[in-house]
Scaffold this motif. Structure first.
Motif: not given
Length: 418
Positions: A9-15, A178-183, A186-194, A403-409
């Motif tokens: 999570l280097s460089g990532k900002r969490i609120l 929770i850390v694993a879920a955060i990782e 942040l690995r795959v943008d799970t929102r619909l693209p803007l 996480r699976l999609v990130a692994y595939i990527c």
């Protein structure tokens, strides 16, 4: 081996939004774990949270000022709630009480926490914590469904003993989960693209996913099937779409909505699913998450009646087509990556490794379904490849999908299979 990177999570900002509950003390350990991995953390406490843990504790661990008051004149002169909600990579709500979930689902903005949650344009990961009756109450489940539909990610709650002395689902997920879920988030943008957003990591690729059960008719009133809810397969299809792929989802009969941004084909039987899969090929990636019935019968045109003797009818079973093996062994036109699922009740890894070799696929996602996983909102999976096993902690099914999609990527970016 649990997937982990000391500086993941280097460089990532969490609120971090901390709700008021006994589990708030776990949020202190969560901050420590995030800082260990290189993340910068800002904390926002609700008024109730400050009764369980002190702002000074969070300030000491985050190295940042802790925020509580919506009406701080200095902050609001700078539109503090907007700034706080935008200058981050991810918003995490832990613990999320039943009351906080309800306010989030209804879009209320009556304190700093809920105002920034409404104002944010970033993803939100929610870690619920409450009494099991509160968690299981229909009102809470409606609120969770609303938030999921709005794109929120969930981790937990876990099952276990609670501060009130009761036992069941409602414990906040452990900090490392929770850390694993955060990782994963942040690995795959799970929102619909803007509009105008950069293309996702799967842009230009066709992903074909199967999901849910199949139903094999016995007669007009009965069928053979299984307990698959389709939640995991649908979540994977949605995550792939949000990663920029063109996604075709072939779904058996389920009681959940079609994912947004996905072309969904609805089928009933294994033979219909095979036909829909073959019609959707070619694809770059095939993910067979459906629980396809192994057997079918020749259905009766009329409802089968009890015999006068009471003897049960004889059903002649015929083997269904093996969709995963057919895709994996296709030869010309085979997807670059073929992923299967193995739902087992014992010897999970041994059966998954055997299935990997027998089917000819590249990756098996294995899990133990002997403890009520079907229909649940979380999953604990093992990724089995020809070179080893990667085990993940229990995560929400949306987080498993991301996480699976990130692994595939990552596998595709490396130029090969896992």
């Amino acid at each position: 081996m649990v997937f982990s990177d000391p500086q993941s999570l280097s460089g990532k900002r969490i609120l971090l939004v901390v709700g008021g509950g006994v589990a708030a003390y776990k949020a202190l350990d969560l901050v420590r774990r995030l800082r260990e991995r290189g993340a910068a953390v800002r904390a926002v406490l609700t008024a109730a949270a400050a009764r369980f843990v002190t702002p000074l504790s969070f300030a000491s661990l985050t190295g940042e000022r802790v925020y509580e008051d919506l009406f701080s004149l200095t902050d609001e002169q700078e539109m503090g709630h907007i700034r706080l909600s935008r200058e981050v990579d991810l918003v995490v709500v832990a613990p999320a009480t039943a009351h906080l979930l309800a306010r989030m689902a209804q879009g209320l903005a009556d304190d700093l926490a809920t105002t920034l949650l409404l104002a944010t344009d970033k993803r939100t990961l929610v870690a619920p914590a409450m009494n099991l009756r509160m968690w299981l109450h229909p009102a809470t489940q409606r609120n969770v469904a609303i938030l999921r539909g709005d794109g929120a990610l969930f981790v937990g709650p876990d099952e276990g003993e609670m501060a009130c002395g009761e036992y069941g689902p409602g414990r906040m997920a452990e900090p490392l989960a929770i850390v694993a879920a955060i990782e994963a988030a942040l690995r795959v943008d799970t929102r619909l693209p803007l509009p105008g957003a950069a293309p996702g990591p799967l842009a230009g690729r066709h992903v074909l996913v199967t999901s849910g059960p199949t139903r094999e008719p016995i007669d007009p009133a009965r069928f053979l099937s299984n307990r698959s809810s389709g939640k995991q397969g649908h979540a994977i299809a949605a995550a792939a779409a949000r990663g920029g792929a063109r996604v075709t989802l072939v779904s058996g009969p389920v009681e959940i909505a079609d994912p947004q941004g996905v072309a969904t084909r609805h089928v009933e039987t294994a033979q219909q699913m095979l036909a829909a899969v073959e019609a959707a090929l070619p694809a770059d990636i095939f993910i067979g998450a459906a629980a396809v019935a192994d057997w079918r019968v020749e259905p009766s045109a009329d409802k089968i009646k009890k015999s006068a003797s009471g003897a049960p009818p004889t059903l002649a079973l015929r083997e269904n087509p093996d969709i995963l093996a057919r895709v994996a062994q296709r030869g010309a036109g085979r997807p670059a990556l073929v992923v299967g699922f193995a739902a087992e009740t014992r010897d999970v890894l041994a059966h998954a490794q055997e299935k990997l070799a027998r089917k000819g696929c590249d990756l098996i996602v294995a899990n133990d379904v002997g403890a009520g996983v079907f229909g649940a909102d979380s999953n604990e999976v093992h990724l089995v490849t020809r070179t080893g096993v990667q085990s993940w902690p229990r995560l929400g099914k949306d987080e498993v999908a991301a996480r699976l999609v990130a692994y595939i990527c990552e596998s595709l970016a490396a130029g090969g299979t896992p």
